[in-house]
Scaffold this active site. Sequence first.
Site, PDB file in Angstrom:
ATOM      1  N   SER A 107       0.865  -1.184   0.000  1.00  0.00           N
ATOM      2  CA  SER A 107       0.000   0.000   0.000  1.00  0.00           C
ATOM      3  C   SER A 107       0.898   1.228   0.000  1.00  0.00           C
ATOM      4  O   SER A 107       1.562   1.523   0.996  1.00  0.00           O
ATOM      5  CB  SER A 107      -0.907   0.008   1.235  1.00  0.00           C
ATOM      6  OG  SER A 107      -1.811  -1.064   1.163  1.00  0.00           O
ATOM      7  N   LYS A 182      -7.346   1.761  -2.482  1.00  0.00           N
ATOM      8  CA  LYS A 182      -6.833   1.295  -1.182  1.00  0.00           C
ATOM      9  C   LYS A 182      -6.796   2.445  -0.174  1.00  0.00           C
ATOM     10  O   LYS A 182      -7.118   2.263   1.005  1.00  0.00           O
ATOM     11  CB  LYS A 182      -5.425   0.699  -1.358  1.00  0.00           C
ATOM     12  CG  LYS A 182      -4.732   0.287  -0.058  1.00  0.00           C
ATOM     13  CD  LYS A 182      -5.486  -0.801   0.696  1.00  0.00           C
ATOM     14  CE  LYS A 182      -5.008  -0.943   2.129  1.00  0.00           C
ATOM     15  NZ  LYS A 182      -4.306  -2.142   2.446  1.00  0.00           N
ATOM     16  N   LYS A 250       0.776   5.692   8.198  1.00  0.00           N
ATOM     17  CA  LYS A 250       1.310   5.916   6.847  1.00  0.00           C
ATOM     18  C   LYS A 250       0.171   6.047   5.832  1.00  0.00           C
ATOM     19  O   LYS A 250       0.160   6.964   4.994  1.00  0.00           O
ATOM     20  CB  LYS A 250       2.245   4.753   6.484  1.00  0.00           C
ATOM     21  CG  LYS A 250       2.833   4.769   5.085  1.00  0.00           C
ATOM     22  CD  LYS A 250       2.115   3.844   4.099  1.00  0.00           C
ATOM     23  CE  LYS A 250       2.100   2.398   4.518  1.00  0.00           C
ATOM     24  NZ  LYS A 250       1.447   1.520   3.520  1.00  0.00           N
TER      25      LYS A 250
END
Length: 304
Positions: A107, A182, A250
């Site tokens: 990701s 995502k 993140k």
Amino acid sequence: MSNLADSSHPTRPAVAWIGLGIMGSPMSENLIKAGYDVTGFTLERDKLERLAAAGGTAAGSIAEAVRDADVVITMVPASPQVEAVSYGPDGILENAKSGALLIDMSSITPQTSVDLAKAAKDKGIRVLDAPVSGGEAGAVEAVLSIMVGGEQADFDEAVPIFEALGKTIVLCGPHGSGQTVKAANQLIVAVNIQACAEAVVFLEKSGVDLKAALDVLGGGLAGSTVLARKKDNFLNRDFKPGFRIDLHHKDMGIVTDAARNVGAALPAGAVVAQLVASLRAQGDGGLDHSALLRAVERLSGAQV
């Protein structure tokens, strides 16, 4: 070992797997179970031994792992690691054969995926960005949701591999689209966990039987995959990482930055991003993202 010949079926592409963490290890093992020859590389020796024990081949370097691979799959924490394993003289692009298919399941930022696809094209290497959702349980059970960006023909070629790893497999658009979806996924998950955490503290402070409450909430409109998957984490205060706060931090950076770039407002997302950041600052970055409950408990006066 009598079925070894079957597992080397000539129509099956040889797979190199880079990154054998919480997600990468069970995913690579599911490919081995599906009959693929998997050669892996990762930085942790014990993870390489685990791959070998599962029937894979441990490589001593990225170059060694990818040299003969038809398909290279990367599953690493973030954009810097994708760049580190992909670029440079020891990286994937310099050492994989022309015509290979690189599937990045990490990701990362959509822009990193776009840049990687461009750089790989110059080497004759095709790329798909294919991040996943479902956490460790989804990886182990091979029921991940896989959101893909790239060319239709490359996607079609990769579908049998994806089917060994997940259940919901969708081509979302050109390079970077998988990462964009995502990012949206991580926004929804974080806000959902935060809402569940607030409900848990509210219910407990009100003296309600928490297990009964979560059972009935799970059966109505408030029910969600998040609640179903994380209910035991909340009930048992078990925050062993399936997906670490550090990684969700993140991801919240990715979605808030990407949303700013396209002019989309994320008011609830921005607040939850700050709550994730604060939890990390309090030393809980290595815990599962259901540990957002700890942040709500602290705000509600508990010593945790």
